[in-house]
Design an enzyme around this catalytic site. Structure first.
Site, PDB file in Angstrom:
ATOM      1  N   GLN A 153       0.844  -1.204   0.000  1.00 36.92           N
ATOM      2  CA  GLN A 153       0.000   0.000   0.000  1.00 36.92           C
ATOM      3  C   GLN A 153       0.885   1.261   0.000  1.00 36.92           C
ATOM      4  OE1 GLN A 153      -2.603  -0.218   3.422  1.00 36.92           O
ATOM      5  NE2 GLN A 153      -3.967  -1.685   2.443  1.00 36.92           N
ATOM      6  N   TRP A 154       1.911   1.223   0.844  1.00 34.04           N
ATOM      7  CA  TRP A 154       2.813   2.377   0.948  1.00 34.04           C
ATOM      8  C   TRP A 154       3.493   2.643  -0.398  1.00 34.04           C
ATOM      9  CZ3 TRP A 154       3.207   5.151   5.516  1.00 34.04           C
ATOM     10  CH2 TRP A 154       4.213   6.110   5.582  1.00 34.04           C
TER      11      TRP A 154
ATOM     12  N   HIS B 169       2.404   5.009  -3.393  1.00 33.97           N
ATOM     13  CA  HIS B 169       2.667   6.462  -3.433  1.00 33.97           C
ATOM     14  C   HIS B 169       4.004   6.666  -4.135  1.00 33.97           C
ATOM     15  CE1 HIS B 169      -0.741   7.156  -0.800  1.00 33.97           C
ATOM     16  NE2 HIS B 169      -0.374   6.046  -0.225  1.00 33.97           N
ATOM     17  N   ARG B 170       3.935   6.950  -5.406  1.00 34.00           N
ATOM     18  CA  ARG B 170       5.142   6.903  -6.243  1.00 34.00           C
ATOM     19  C   ARG B 170       5.752   8.265  -6.499  1.00 34.00           C
ATOM     20  NH1 ARG B 170       3.091   5.850 -11.465  1.00 34.00           N
ATOM     21  NH2 ARG B 170       1.315   6.961 -10.636  1.00 34.00           N
TER      22      ARG B 170
ATOM     23  N   VAL C 160      15.424  -4.685   1.647  1.00 36.18           N
ATOM     24  CA  VAL C 160      16.028  -5.992   1.929  1.00 36.18           C
ATOM     25  C   VAL C 160      15.625  -6.948   0.814  1.00 36.18           C
ATOM     26  CG1 VAL C 160      15.831  -8.020   3.416  1.00 36.18           C
ATOM     27  CG2 VAL C 160      16.071  -5.749   4.438  1.00 36.18           C
ATOM     28  N   SER C 161      16.575  -7.700   0.297  1.00 37.52           N
ATOM     29  CA  SER C 161      16.253  -8.632  -0.789  1.00 37.52           C
ATOM     30  C   SER C 161      16.267 -10.060  -0.280  1.00 37.52           C
ATOM     31  CB  SER C 161      17.254  -8.490  -1.932  1.00 37.52           C
ATOM     32  OG  SER C 161      17.035  -9.542  -2.854  1.00 37.52           O
TER      33      SER C 161
ATOM     34  N   ARG D  92      16.253 -12.429  -2.110  1.00 33.70           N
ATOM     35  CA  ARG D  92      17.040 -13.249  -3.042  1.00 33.70           C
ATOM     36  C   ARG D  92      18.400 -13.513  -2.412  1.00 33.70           C
ATOM     37  NH1 ARG D  92      17.590 -11.154  -8.846  1.00 33.70           N
ATOM     38  NH2 ARG D  92      17.921 -13.369  -9.220  1.00 33.70           N
TER      39      ARG D  92
ATOM     40  N   ARG E  21      11.261 -18.072  -0.821  1.00 31.12           N
ATOM     41  CA  ARG E  21      10.491 -16.962  -0.235  1.00 31.12           C
ATOM     42  C   ARG E  21       9.026 -16.994  -0.666  1.00 31.12           C
ATOM     43  NH1 ARG E  21      12.486 -11.579  -3.596  1.00 31.12           N
ATOM     44  NH2 ARG E  21      12.386 -12.511  -5.665  1.00 31.12           N
TER      45      ARG E  21
ATOM     46  N   ARG F 135      -3.437   8.469   4.029  1.00 31.38           N
ATOM     47  CA  ARG F 135      -3.275   7.297   4.896  1.00 31.38           C
ATOM     48  C   ARG F 135      -3.599   7.552   6.364  1.00 31.38           C
ATOM     49  NH1 ARG F 135      -3.746   3.096   1.415  1.00 31.38           N
ATOM     50  NH2 ARG F 135      -2.359   3.403  -0.357  1.00 31.38           N
TER      51      ARG F 135
HETATM   52  C1  FAD Z   1      -8.139   4.160   1.094  1.00 30.10           C
HETATM   53  C2  FAD Z   1      -7.417   3.738  -0.137  1.00 30.10           C
HETATM   54  C3  FAD Z   1      -7.833   2.643  -0.852  1.00 30.10           C
HETATM   55  C4  FAD Z   1      -7.153   2.233  -2.009  1.00 30.10           C
HETATM   56  N1  FAD Z   1      -7.577   1.132  -2.685  1.00 30.10           N
HETATM   57  C5  FAD Z   1      -6.867   0.703  -3.751  1.00 30.10           C
HETATM   58  C6  FAD Z   1      -7.238  -0.477  -4.474  1.00 30.10           C
HETATM   59  O1  FAD Z   1      -8.225  -1.115  -4.160  1.00 30.10           O
HETATM   60  N2  FAD Z   1      -6.464  -0.876  -5.520  1.00 30.10           N
HETATM   61  C7  FAD Z   1      -5.374  -0.158  -5.938  1.00 30.10           C
HETATM   62  O2  FAD Z   1      -4.716  -0.550  -6.891  1.00 30.10           O
HETATM   63  N3  FAD Z   1      -5.013   0.973  -5.302  1.00 30.10           N
HETATM   64  C8  FAD Z   1      -5.717   1.417  -4.223  1.00 30.10           C
HETATM   65  N4  FAD Z   1      -5.320   2.544  -3.566  1.00 30.10           N
HETATM   66  C9  FAD Z   1      -4.145   3.261  -4.052  1.00 30.10           C
HETATM   67  C10 FAD Z   1      -4.545   4.526  -4.843  1.00 30.10           C
HETATM   68  O3  FAD Z   1      -5.245   4.208  -6.009  1.00 30.10           O
HETATM   69  C11 FAD Z   1      -3.292   5.330  -5.202  1.00 30.10           C
HETATM   70  O4  FAD Z   1      -2.493   4.584  -6.080  1.00 30.10           O
HETATM   71  C12 FAD Z   1      -2.468   5.650  -3.966  1.00 30.10           C
HETATM   72  O5  FAD Z   1      -3.304   6.219  -2.989  1.00 30.10           O
HETATM   73  C13 FAD Z   1      -1.355   6.622  -4.328  1.00 30.10           C
HETATM   74  O6  FAD Z   1      -1.947   7.864  -4.577  1.00 30.10           O
HETATM   75  P1  FAD Z   1      -1.090   9.172  -4.801  1.00 30.10           P
HETATM   76  O7  FAD Z   1      -2.065  10.243  -5.180  1.00 30.10           O
HETATM   77  O8  FAD Z   1      -0.213   9.393  -3.616  1.00 30.10           O
HETATM   78  O9  FAD Z   1      -0.316   8.682  -6.089  1.00 30.10           O
HETATM   79  P2  FAD Z   1       1.068   8.937  -6.755  1.00 30.10           P
HETATM   80  O10 FAD Z   1       1.178   7.826  -7.725  1.00 30.10           O
HETATM   81  O11 FAD Z   1       2.185   9.128  -5.816  1.00 30.10           O
HETATM   82  O12 FAD Z   1       0.777  10.262  -7.553  1.00 30.10           O
HETATM   83  C14 FAD Z   1       0.751  11.517  -6.934  1.00 30.10           C
HETATM   84  C15 FAD Z   1      -0.127  12.447  -7.738  1.00 30.10           C
HETATM   85  O13 FAD Z   1       0.434  12.624  -9.026  1.00 30.10           O
HETATM   86  C16 FAD Z   1      -0.607  12.644  -9.987  1.00 30.10           C
HETATM   87  N5  FAD Z   1      -0.432  11.516 -10.913  1.00 30.10           N
HETATM   88  C17 FAD Z   1       0.210  10.352 -10.665  1.00 30.10           C
HETATM   89  N6  FAD Z   1       0.210   9.572 -11.751  1.00 30.10           N
HETATM   90  C18 FAD Z   1      -0.443  10.237 -12.698  1.00 30.10           C
HETATM   91  C19 FAD Z   1      -0.782   9.946 -14.021  1.00 30.10           C
HETATM   92  N7  FAD Z   1      -0.428   8.794 -14.583  1.00 30.10           N
HETATM   93  N8  FAD Z   1      -1.477  10.866 -14.721  1.00 30.10           N
HETATM   94  C20 FAD Z   1      -1.827  12.035 -14.158  1.00 30.10           C
HETATM   95  N9  FAD Z   1      -1.548  12.394 -12.889  1.00 30.10           N
HETATM   96  C21 FAD Z   1      -0.859  11.500 -12.172  1.00 30.10           C
HETATM   97  C22 FAD Z   1      -1.908  12.550  -9.252  1.00 30.10           C
HETATM   98  O14 FAD Z   1      -2.396  13.849  -8.984  1.00 30.10           O
HETATM   99  C23 FAD Z   1      -1.530  11.905  -7.959  1.00 30.10           C
HETATM  100  O15 FAD Z   1      -2.373  12.246  -6.873  1.00 30.10           O
HETATM  101  C24 FAD Z   1      -6.009   2.958  -2.434  1.00 30.10           C
HETATM  102  C25 FAD Z   1      -5.599   4.078  -1.717  1.00 30.10           C
HETATM  103  C26 FAD Z   1      -6.267   4.473  -0.573  1.00 30.10           C
HETATM  104  C27 FAD Z   1      -5.787   5.672   0.183  1.00 30.10           C
END
Ligand code: FAD
Length: 261
Positions: free
Chosen positions: A109-110, A113-114, A126-127, A129, A198, A225
């Site tokens: 989940q963490w 956030h890319r 940590v790997s 492998r 693993r 989060r």
């Molecule tokens: C309560 C909850 C439930 C969730 N459930 C699921 C689930 O069921 N399945 C699942 O796969 N994920 C799930 N997620 C993950 C969610 O879909 C996001 O991937 C995650 O929260 C990261 O969001 P971020 O805005 O920090 O994204 P980041 O990828 O860090 O992007 C940051 C910001 O950049 C912009 N951005 C990023 N990529 C693009 C792009 N390609 N085009 C345009 N703008 C972009 C957006 O504004 C985005 O907010 C969940 C998240 C939460 C909080």
């Protein structure tokens, strides 16, 4: 079991401010509040939003004590207006590095956030492998029930204590973990490659990594989060980031959290 520590930071509130002021080819500085022989009370410093730095004779004649500095009101207002108007890029120059350890399911989940938390060049984990240490497994304090009221995700505060007609769930889970651990150990002993062995480890296996990201990115992560919709097990990590970055970048962090100046 929440394991997270702040390794390092780069920049401060002034970094954010000056990244914005460069648009007008301007640069701001700290207001010096005063010199002190010793560090003043942390609460008092927090209340006045002052930050302590080791004494610097060039800043304040007379001592090797501590110099207290604060952002001037104009710069604080600027930071709040940047956050309000969605000018996110100045916040991307203030950086923090964390080391953390989470169960695989929560780490995943963490990892979602890319943007602004380096994944290509600044995430080192940590790997399994290479590493064949006996894995640690996350044991939650209780097994929460499904949510009520038609919610599709999350959990309620009520716990399931027993399954299979009265057997304590914790005992069964502990036995399950032990069995996975023994299977893994046996496979390694018999020469199965760590990268294959693993695969039998559960989602509760702890993984550990170091990551570096911007204050902007962590603000977005924390907002998502610590929200009621987020999984309870990820919230303590987000709360730690909230506390540590709030202390290190007080004005920027309050602005990004939507707190009025
Ligand atoms: C309560 C909850 C439930 C969730 N459930 C699921 C689930 O069921 N399945 C699942 O796969 N994920 C799930 N997620 C993950 C969610 O879909 C996001 O991937 C995650 O929260 C990261 O969001 P971020 O805005 O920090 O994204 P980041 O990828 O860090 O992007 C940051 C910001 O950049 C912009 N951005 C990023 N990529 C693009 C792009 N390609 N085009 C345009 N703008 C972009 C957006 O504004 C985005 O907010 C969940 C998240 C939460 C909080």
């Amino acid at each position: 079991m929440t394991i997270i520590s702040l390794v390092d930071t780069m920049g401060d509130d002034l970094t954010v401010c000056n990244a914005a002021r460069v648009s007008f080819n301007k640069e701001s500085g700290w207001d010096t509040v005063g010199p002190f022989a010793e560090e003043i009370d942390a609460q008092a410093a927090k209340a006045q939003d002052v930050q302590a730095r080791p004494g610097d004779d060039s800043l304040w004649q007379g001592g090797a004590g501590w110099v207290y500095q604060r952002l001037n009101d104009k710069d604080a207002k600027l930071i709040h207006s940047l956050a309000r108007e969605g000018h996110w890029s100045p916040f991307s120059h203030a950086i923090a590095q964390f080391r953390m350890k989470m169960p695989l399911a929560i780490a995943r989940q963490w990892y979602k956030h890319r943007i602004g938390i380096e994944k290509d060049c600044g995430w080192n984990e940590v790997s399994r492998r290479y590493v064949v240490d006996m894995p640690e497994f996350y044991m939650p304090s209780g097994w929460r029930k499904r949510p009520t009221g038609g919610a599709k995700q999350g959990s309620s505060d009520e716990l399931v204590e027993t399954i299979f007609g009265g057997k304590p769930i914790n005992n069964l889970v502990a036995a399950h973990y032990e069995s996975a651990r023994r299977l893994y150990e046996e496979m390694i002993t018999e020469g199965v490659a760590p990268e294959m062995a693993r695969l039998v480890l559960p989602n509760a296996t702890m993984t550990e990594w170091v990551e570096t990201g911007s204050v902007m990115a962590y603000a977005r992560l924390v907002n998502l989060r610590i929200d009621p919709h987020a999984q309870k097990d990820i919230k303590p990590y987000a709360a730690f980031v909230f506390e540590t970055l709030g202390a290190r970048f007080p004005t920027a962090w309050r602005a990004l959290m939507g707190v009025k100046p």
